[in-house]
Write a protein that holds these residues in place. Structure first.
Motif, PDB file in Angstrom:
ATOM      1  N   THR A 217     -26.484 -32.000  16.288  1.00 51.98           N
ATOM      2  CA  THR A 217     -27.154 -33.076  16.135  1.00 51.98           C
ATOM      3  C   THR A 217     -26.820 -33.769  14.876  1.00 51.98           C
ATOM      4  N   SER A 218     -26.709 -32.891  13.983  1.00 51.61           N
ATOM      5  CA  SER A 218     -26.669 -33.541  12.452  1.00 51.61           C
ATOM      6  C   SER A 218     -25.216 -34.100  12.254  1.00 51.61           C
ATOM      7  N   SER A 219     -24.137 -33.735  13.038  1.00 53.22           N
ATOM      8  CA  SER A 219     -22.860 -33.995  12.762  1.00 53.22           C
ATOM      9  C   SER A 219     -22.474 -35.257  12.532  1.00 53.22           C
TER      10      SER A 219
ATOM     11  N   ALA B  72     -19.513 -38.780   6.410  1.00 51.58           N
ATOM     12  CA  ALA B  72     -18.347 -38.110   6.347  1.00 51.58           C
ATOM     13  C   ALA B  72     -17.630 -38.127   4.927  1.00 51.58           C
ATOM     14  N   PRO B  73     -16.883 -37.202   4.450  1.00 52.97           N
ATOM     15  CA  PRO B  73     -16.254 -37.344   3.115  1.00 52.97           C
ATOM     16  C   PRO B  73     -15.356 -38.566   3.435  1.00 52.97           C
ATOM     17  N   THR B  74     -15.183 -39.200   2.279  1.00 49.82           N
ATOM     18  CA  THR B  74     -14.154 -40.260   2.028  1.00 49.82           C
ATOM     19  C   THR B  74     -12.798 -39.481   2.079  1.00 49.82           C
ATOM     20  N   SER B  75     -11.766 -40.326   2.674  1.00 50.25           N
ATOM     21  CA  SER B  75     -10.733 -39.975   3.205  1.00 50.25           C
ATOM     22  C   SER B  75      -9.731 -40.902   2.974  1.00 50.25           C
ATOM     23  N   VAL B  76      -8.224 -40.648   2.472  1.00 48.57           N
ATOM     24  CA  VAL B  76      -7.188 -41.663   2.519  1.00 48.57           C
ATOM     25  C   VAL B  76      -6.498 -41.954   3.669  1.00 48.57           C
ATOM     26  N   GLY B  77      -6.907 -41.029   4.810  1.00 43.54           N
ATOM     27  CA  GLY B  77      -6.037 -41.148   5.921  1.00 43.54           C
ATOM     28  C   GLY B  77      -6.631 -42.123   6.804  1.00 43.54           C
TER      29      GLY B  77
ATOM     30  N   ALA C  84      -2.175 -33.221  14.918  1.00 44.11           N
ATOM     31  CA  ALA C  84      -1.167 -32.552  14.225  1.00 44.11           C
ATOM     32  C   ALA C  84      -0.604 -33.581  13.114  1.00 44.11           C
ATOM     33  N   ASP C  85      -1.053 -34.899  13.062  1.00 43.60           N
ATOM     34  CA  ASP C  85      -0.534 -35.880  12.116  1.00 43.60           C
ATOM     35  C   ASP C  85      -1.511 -35.650  11.126  1.00 43.60           C
ATOM     36  N   ASP C  86      -0.843 -35.280   9.930  1.00 43.34           N
ATOM     37  CA  ASP C  86      -1.544 -35.277   8.650  1.00 43.34           C
ATOM     38  C   ASP C  86      -1.939 -36.556   7.930  1.00 43.34           C
ATOM     39  N   THR C  87      -1.443 -37.632   8.418  1.00 49.17           N
ATOM     40  CA  THR C  87      -1.750 -39.376   8.116  1.00 49.17           C
ATOM     41  C   THR C  87      -3.060 -39.334   8.664  1.00 49.17           C
ATOM     42  N   VAL C  88      -3.513 -38.939   9.699  1.00 52.43           N
ATOM     43  CA  VAL C  88      -4.676 -39.158  10.521  1.00 52.43           C
ATOM     44  C   VAL C  88      -5.923 -38.213   9.904  1.00 52.43           C
ATOM     45  N   SER C  89      -6.851 -38.696   9.555  1.00 55.13           N
ATOM     46  CA  SER C  89      -8.045 -37.849   8.669  1.00 55.13           C
ATOM     47  C   SER C  89      -9.143 -37.767   9.771  1.00 55.13           C
ATOM     48  N   ARG C  90      -9.297 -38.834  10.584  1.00 57.49           N
ATOM     49  CA  ARG C  90     -10.764 -38.916  11.425  1.00 57.49           C
ATOM     50  C   ARG C  90     -10.227 -39.299  12.654  1.00 57.49           C
ATOM     51  N   ILE C  91     -10.734 -38.841  13.929  1.00 55.34           N
ATOM     52  CA  ILE C  91     -10.374 -38.921  15.344  1.00 55.34           C
ATOM     53  C   ILE C  91     -11.918 -39.137  16.073  1.00 55.34           C
ATOM     54  N   TYR C  92     -12.191 -40.205  16.424  1.00 55.93           N
ATOM     55  CA  TYR C  92     -13.298 -40.373  17.315  1.00 55.93           C
ATOM     56  C   TYR C  92     -12.868 -40.222  18.729  1.00 55.93           C
TER      57      TYR C  92
ATOM     58  N   CYS D 291     -11.190 -29.823  16.103  1.00 60.81           N
ATOM     59  CA  CYS D 291     -11.063 -29.315  14.707  1.00 60.81           C
ATOM     60  C   CYS D 291     -11.782 -30.287  13.736  1.00 60.81           C
ATOM     61  N   GLU D 292     -11.827 -29.861  12.440  1.00 56.73           N
ATOM     62  CA  GLU D 292     -12.713 -30.770  11.715  1.00 56.73           C
ATOM     63  C   GLU D 292     -12.582 -32.071  11.573  1.00 56.73           C
ATOM     64  N   LYS D 293     -11.231 -32.782  11.990  1.00 57.32           N
ATOM     65  CA  LYS D 293     -11.226 -34.053  11.943  1.00 57.32           C
ATOM     66  C   LYS D 293     -11.690 -34.885  13.417  1.00 57.32           C
TER      67      LYS D 293
END
Length: 343
Positions: A10-12, A17-22, A44-52, A63-65
């Motif tokens: 629930t807390s997630s 979320a941490p600041t990210s440049v992706g 698999a794309d390292d330029t993407v930092s967060r996926i909703y 995964c984490e992002k």
């Protein structure tokens, strides 16, 4: 890669979320067939930092992002992300046809798109890639260019055409907005179900017949090529309509030949006239209506007969055309599902 789904605590969603440049992306319908393949590529794309992943069903990729957000487009979208979203891939839809009541297509595909646009305006999201359908055009002996006015004759096609119109109005109403409408033909690949799986099964069993003949054009695309197209479309500026198919759409005969080549089959495929096929299907459709489920439906018979020929040649100049040939795509699909049959 498929990663087992782990439920979010629930807390997630409440923790910063941490600041990210992706880049930050959102996918409506990200738990579905196409959405799952798109999600794999974005993970698999390292330029993407967060996926909703915005859907009514949890994603099985994790995964984490990745953050799952329960989203039902039958209602207004209330989600407030922790970062600014760079692009929304809008795939959520009622798409199986036949399979739903007339009004269900419009409530999700059209009104749901309008609800999403209202949410995007509130968050000042500027970039949307929309998965529409080649069925915005009536099936038949026509070669359809992306610039042609839609002429759908089904609830599914009409609802998608209306959604495209809503997106066009949204894009034009404020400077700096970008929309790419991607209209796929029949999409096949691991997890697809539907037409190509049924065709494979019928060819394997030797029960497939052409309805009217082998020259019916069937625009189609391998799901991996569609994902690459959608990701490339996210980089385009302004308004674009792209047809997701091979530049030269194959005929049903060519598709059958490709299956036979990949699987090493020799088949003599008979041809059944449309009227005869419809008469043979009528009793089975009646059983369906009485609650005795079977896959035969008048609409499915008609879909085997009428061409769906959308022009994908414009993808060549954008360097977004499929990279797998039809034979290579079916072979890759087979290999991914081995030792089981394609599914």
């Amino acid at each position: 890669m498929f990663i087992p789904f782990q439920p979010l605590r629930t807390s997630s969603l409440s923790k910063k979320a941490p600041t990210s440049v992706g880049r930050v992306v959102a996918i409506t319908g990200g738990s579905g067939f196409i959405g799952g393949h798109l999600l794999d590529a974005l993970i698999a794309d390292d330029t993407v930092s967060r996926i909703y992943v915005m859907d009514i069903a949890p994603t099985t990729r994790w995964c984490e992002k990745v953050t799952f957000v329960y989203t039902n487009l039958a209602r207004d979208v209330q989600f407030e992300p922790q970062q600014k979203i760079d692009v929304v891939y809008h795939l959520a839809a009622v798409s199986r046809e036949p399979g739903f009541e007339w009004n269900e297509y419009f409530d999700i595909n059209y009104e749901g798109t309008r609800r999403l646009l209202k949410w995007a305006s509130k968050l000042d999201i500027k970039n949307i890639v929309f998965t529409s359908t080649g069925m915005v055009f009536k099936a038949g002996p026509f070669h359809r260019a992306p610039s042609e006015v839609p002429s759908a004759d089904t609830a599914y096609g009409i609802s998608k055409a209306l959604a495209e119109e809503a997106l066009s109005g949204w894009q034009q109403s404020k400077r700096g907005r970008h929309v790419a409408v991607v209209r796929p033909g029949a999409v096949f690949g691991r997890g697809c179900g539907g037409n190509f799986v049924n065709l494979h099964r019928a060819l394997r069993l030797g029960t497939f017949a052409y309805i009217g003949g082998p020259d019916t054009v069937k625009s189609c695309i391998y799901v991996k090529d569609l994902v690459a197209l959608m990701r490339g479309a996210a980089e385009l500026k302004g308004w674009h309509v792209l047809h997701g198919t091979y530049p030269q759409a194959p005929t049903i005969g060519e598709i059958c030949n490709a299956f036979c080549k990949v699987f090493g089959w020799t088949r003599v495929i008979p041809t059944v006239p449309l009227n005869l096929a419809l008469r043979a299907a009528a009793p089975l459709q009646m059983l369906n209506e009485l609650g005795f489920s079977n896959p035969v439906h008048k609409r499915r018979v008609e879909k085997l007969h009428y061409s769906t020929d959308i022009d994908g040649s414009g993808l060549l100049e954008l360097n977004l055309a499929p990279t797998h040939s039809l034979v290579e795509a079916i072979q890759d699909w087979r290999d991914e599902c081995a030792p089981a049959d394609p599914h």
